[in-house]
Design an enzyme around this catalytic site. Structure first.
Site, short mmCIF file in Angstrom:
data_model
loop_
_atom_site.label_atom_id
_atom_site.label_comp_id
_atom_site.label_asym_id
_atom_site.label_seq_id
_atom_site.Cartn_x
_atom_site.Cartn_y
_atom_site.Cartn_z
N ASP A 1 0.81 -1.23 0.00
CA ASP A 1 0.00 0.00 0.00
C ASP A 1 0.83 1.27 0.00
O ASP A 1 0.40 2.31 0.51
CB ASP A 1 -0.96 0.02 1.21
CG ASP A 1 -1.90 -1.16 1.18
OD1 ASP A 1 -2.22 -1.63 0.08
OD2 ASP A 1 -2.30 -1.61 2.26
N LYS B 1 1.90 2.11 -5.13
CA LYS B 1 2.46 1.59 -6.38
C LYS B 1 1.55 1.87 -7.57
O LYS B 1 2.02 2.19 -8.66
CB LYS B 1 2.68 0.07 -6.26
CG LYS B 1 3.64 -0.32 -5.16
CD LYS B 1 3.69 -1.82 -4.96
CE LYS B 1 2.42 -2.43 -4.38
NZ LYS B 1 2.12 -2.02 -3.01
N GLY C 1 -4.45 -4.22 -3.81
CA GLY C 1 -5.45 -3.19 -4.14
C GLY C 1 -4.66 -1.97 -4.54
O GLY C 1 -4.03 -1.34 -3.70
N HIS C 2 -4.62 -1.68 -5.83
CA HIS C 2 -3.80 -0.58 -6.34
C HIS C 2 -4.71 0.55 -6.82
O HIS C 2 -5.56 0.34 -7.68
CB HIS C 2 -2.91 -1.07 -7.49
CG HIS C 2 -1.90 -2.09 -7.06
ND1 HIS C 2 -0.99 -2.66 -7.91
CD2 HIS C 2 -1.64 -2.63 -5.82
CE1 HIS C 2 -0.22 -3.51 -7.23
NE2 HIS C 2 -0.61 -3.51 -5.97
N GLN D 1 2.06 -5.97 -3.26
CA GLN D 1 2.52 -6.02 -1.86
C GLN D 1 3.82 -5.22 -1.70
O GLN D 1 4.02 -4.27 -2.43
CB GLN D 1 2.70 -7.47 -1.40
CG GLN D 1 1.41 -8.24 -1.21
CD GLN D 1 0.83 -8.79 -2.50
OE1 GLN D 1 1.51 -9.45 -3.25
NE2 GLN D 1 -0.44 -8.54 -2.75
P1 GDP Z 1 -0.72 0.37 -3.58
O1 GDP Z 1 -1.33 -0.89 -3.14
O2 GDP Z 1 0.74 0.42 -3.33
O3 GDP Z 1 -1.03 0.71 -5.03
O4 GDP Z 1 -1.37 1.51 -2.68
P2 GDP Z 1 -2.93 1.68 -2.28
O5 GDP Z 1 -3.67 2.12 -3.47
O6 GDP Z 1 -3.42 0.47 -1.59
O7 GDP Z 1 -2.83 2.80 -1.16
C1 GDP Z 1 -2.27 4.04 -1.42
C2 GDP Z 1 -3.31 5.10 -1.11
O8 GDP Z 1 -2.69 6.36 -1.05
C3 GDP Z 1 -4.37 5.23 -2.19
O9 GDP Z 1 -5.57 5.61 -1.59
C4 GDP Z 1 -3.83 6.36 -3.06
O10 GDP Z 1 -4.85 7.05 -3.78
C5 GDP Z 1 -3.22 7.25 -2.02
N1 GDP Z 1 -2.08 8.06 -2.45
C6 GDP Z 1 -1.06 7.74 -3.30
N2 GDP Z 1 -0.13 8.70 -3.30
C7 GDP Z 1 -0.54 9.65 -2.44
C8 GDP Z 1 0.02 10.89 -1.97
O11 GDP Z 1 1.11 11.30 -2.35
N3 GDP Z 1 -0.72 11.60 -1.06
C9 GDP Z 1 -1.92 11.16 -0.60
N4 GDP Z 1 -2.57 11.90 0.30
N5 GDP Z 1 -2.48 10.01 -1.02
C10 GDP Z 1 -1.78 9.26 -1.91
P1 IMO Z 2 -0.86 -4.13 -2.24
O1 IMO Z 2 -0.41 -4.71 -3.57
C1 IMO Z 2 -0.96 -4.48 2.11
C2 IMO Z 2 -0.96 -8.54 3.77
C3 IMO Z 2 -2.21 -8.96 4.49
C4 IMO Z 2 -1.63 -9.91 5.52
C5 IMO Z 2 -0.52 -10.60 4.73
C6 IMO Z 2 -0.91 -11.95 4.14
O2 IMO Z 2 -2.14 -3.41 -2.31
O3 IMO Z 2 0.25 -3.36 -1.63
P2 IMO Z 2 -2.48 -12.64 2.11
O4 IMO Z 2 -3.92 -12.37 1.83
O5 IMO Z 2 -1.55 -12.16 1.05
O6 IMO Z 2 -2.21 -14.07 2.44
O7 IMO Z 2 -2.14 -11.83 3.46
O8 IMO Z 2 -0.16 -9.72 3.68
N1 IMO Z 2 -1.17 -8.05 2.38
C7 IMO Z 2 -1.12 -6.76 2.03
N2 IMO Z 2 -0.97 -5.65 2.77
N3 IMO Z 2 -1.05 -4.38 0.77
C8 IMO Z 2 -1.18 -5.49 -0.01
O9 IMO Z 2 -1.15 -5.44 -1.35
C9 IMO Z 2 -1.26 -6.74 0.64
N4 IMO Z 2 -1.42 -8.02 0.20
C10 IMO Z 2 -1.34 -8.79 1.28
O10 IMO Z 2 -2.85 -7.86 5.09
O11 IMO Z 2 -1.02 -9.19 6.55
MG MG Z 3 -2.86 -1.56 -1.84
#
Ligand code: GDP
Ligand code: IMO
Ligand code: MG
Length: 424
Positions: free
Chosen positions: A12, A15, A39-40, A224
């Protein structure tokens, strides 16, 4: 240029946003590991996309999207994603290629994930319940696995499913006293999946090498983060794949030597979902403030994320094992308004200081963090365009992090939108 984008923390990091921005310069985006646990998020203007299995390049109409052999693919989830994009007038026809060797997540994998977690009680990993561990276990075990190529021969698939269901039912009854699952029900679903997915299934390794020979530019999208890597993360509180950049070659059949720049993504602080060690965690008002300001709730499960200070020992480790060349620092805006900021620069374990992250539960449980304290800033920075226009203390924060992680910070996030990125 060919890029590989991976998270350097516990997932999270943002990416999705980085991949979306780099995808403007590349022809093909390749997901190579993980599954619907990811979840991207991509935010374009007022539209927010949450992608779980499709590469983040899918929001760009001209980008080719490849799902590699290292991904565990939940067909039901992908169908929903394709439909959701269609509702926003984005079609994947002719530009989505899925590896015939990617393993398939079926309902019984999700059941097994949930049943195992429930049975573990307070020792649970805190998985996303997306069937990731059970599907990768079947892959490693080999005898009870289904791959995308199996959708091409339904008679053979039926035989395989019959054998698998006998095995799973014995296991579920013995371990969890669970209701039996039906091979016929699963097969009926698979018939539908075959219809939808056969046009997309191909030998993606061959496809990618042809693309490289035709001078196409590639962008590899990690899921991840390195600290959730099965081999190099905080085992057993990890995911079931090589989530660091080390998983890239195996996950798509393209050697790492074809990547020009390995890009690592960190947030300006740390978060983690699920159980496991988290040395800089702030289970207090500071953590709550970061969570609320940064909207730190899971993109996949909605769970509140654990929050804490930036840990450069952990990030530097992810950079070292992953061969990371440059860093993107996101969520700098989230730190606006805090009086002072802490950055972990070393660990003390049994009184001995170290800057090398120990991927070992026993050592991690003893870690004391050594912090640098930096002054905060109050200004809203969400519309700043140039690094020099950031408040002096925000610039100092970025420079301090850059020094501690030892790689250039080339982009800085100041909000969720595609446009809210300072390029240095
Ligand atoms: P990922 O799994 O690495 O793609 O990240 P996620 O989408 O799960 O979580 C990142 C969250 O941060 C999302 O809600 C993005 O919209 C948000 N986000 C990304 N870059 C920034 C930033 O620079 N500032 C803020 N406030 N939010 C951001
Ligand atoms: P993105 O790509 C954050 C965490 C879960 C749990 C552990 C194992 O959005 O960054 P799993 O379901 O993979 O067996 O869970 O890994 N986890 C993540 N945490 N971002 C993710 O993906 C994750 N994918 C798995 O919360 O701790
Ligand atoms: Mg994510």
């Amino acid at each position: 240029m060919n890029y590989c984008v991976t998270g350097l923390q516990w997932g999270d990091e943002g990416k999705g946003k980085v991949v979306d921005i780099l995808a403007e310069k590349t022809d093909i985006v390749v997901r190579y590991s993980g599954g619907a646990n990811a979840g991207h998020t991509v935010v374009i203007g007022d539209t927010r996309f949450a992608l779980h299995l499709l590469p983040s390049g899918s929001v760009r109409a001209d980008t080719i999207c490849v799902v590699g052999n290292g991904v565990v693919l939940d067909p039901a989830g992908v169908i929903v994603e394709i439909e959701t994009l269609k509702e926003k007038d984005i079609s994947l026809d002719g530009r989505l290629f899925i590896s015939e060797n990617a393993h398939v997540v079926l309902d019984y994998h999700k059941d097994e994930d949930r049943l195992r977690e429930e049975s573990l009680g307070k020792n649970k990993i805190g998985t996303t319940n997306r069937g990731i561990g059970p599907c990768y276990s079947d892959k490693i075990g080999r005898s009870y696995a289904i791959r995308m190529a199996d959708f091409a021969d339904l008679d053979r698939l039926k035989e395989k499913l019959n054998k698998i269901v006998v095995y799973k039912n014995k296991l579920f009854a013995a371990l969890y006293k669970a209701e039996p699952i039906s091979a016929d029900e699963i097969f009926e679903k698979c018939k539908k999946y075959a219809e939808v997915f056969l046009p997309f299934i191909t030998d993606t390794s061959e496809y990618l090498h042809n693309a490289i020979n035709a001078d196409k530019s590639l962008l590899f999208e990690g899921a991840q983060g390195a600290l959730l890597d099965l081999d190099h993360g905080t085992f057993p509180f990890v995911t079931s794949s090589n989530a660091s950049s080390l998983g890239m070659p195996a996950g798509c059949g393209v050697p790492a030597k074809f990547v020009d720049e390995f890009v690592g993504v960190i947030k300006a602080y740390s978060t983690r979902v699920g159980a496991g060690p988290f040395p800089t965690e702030q289970n207090n008002e500071i953590g709550d403030t970061i969570r609320e300001k940064g909207h730190e709730y899971g993109t996949t499960t909605g769970r509140p994320r654990r929050c804490g200070w930036l840990d450069t020992v952990a990030s530097a480790y992810s950079i070292t094992i992953g061969g990371i060349d440059s860093v993107v620092l996101l969520h700098l805006d989230t730190l606006s308004g805090m009086d002072e900021l802490k950055v972990c620069k070393a660990y003390k374990i049994d009184g001995k200081e170290t800057t090398f992250f120990p991927a070992n539960e026993a050592k991690l449980s003893k870690v004391e963090c050594v912090y640098d304290t930096l002054a905060g800033w109050d200004e809203d920075i969400s519309a700043v365009e140039k690094f020099q226009d950031l408040p002096a203390n925000a610039q100092k924060y970025v420079e301090a992090v850059e020094k501690l992680v030892g790689k250039p910070i080339k982009m800085i996030g100041i909000g969720p939108k595609r446009s809210q990125m300072i390029i240095r």
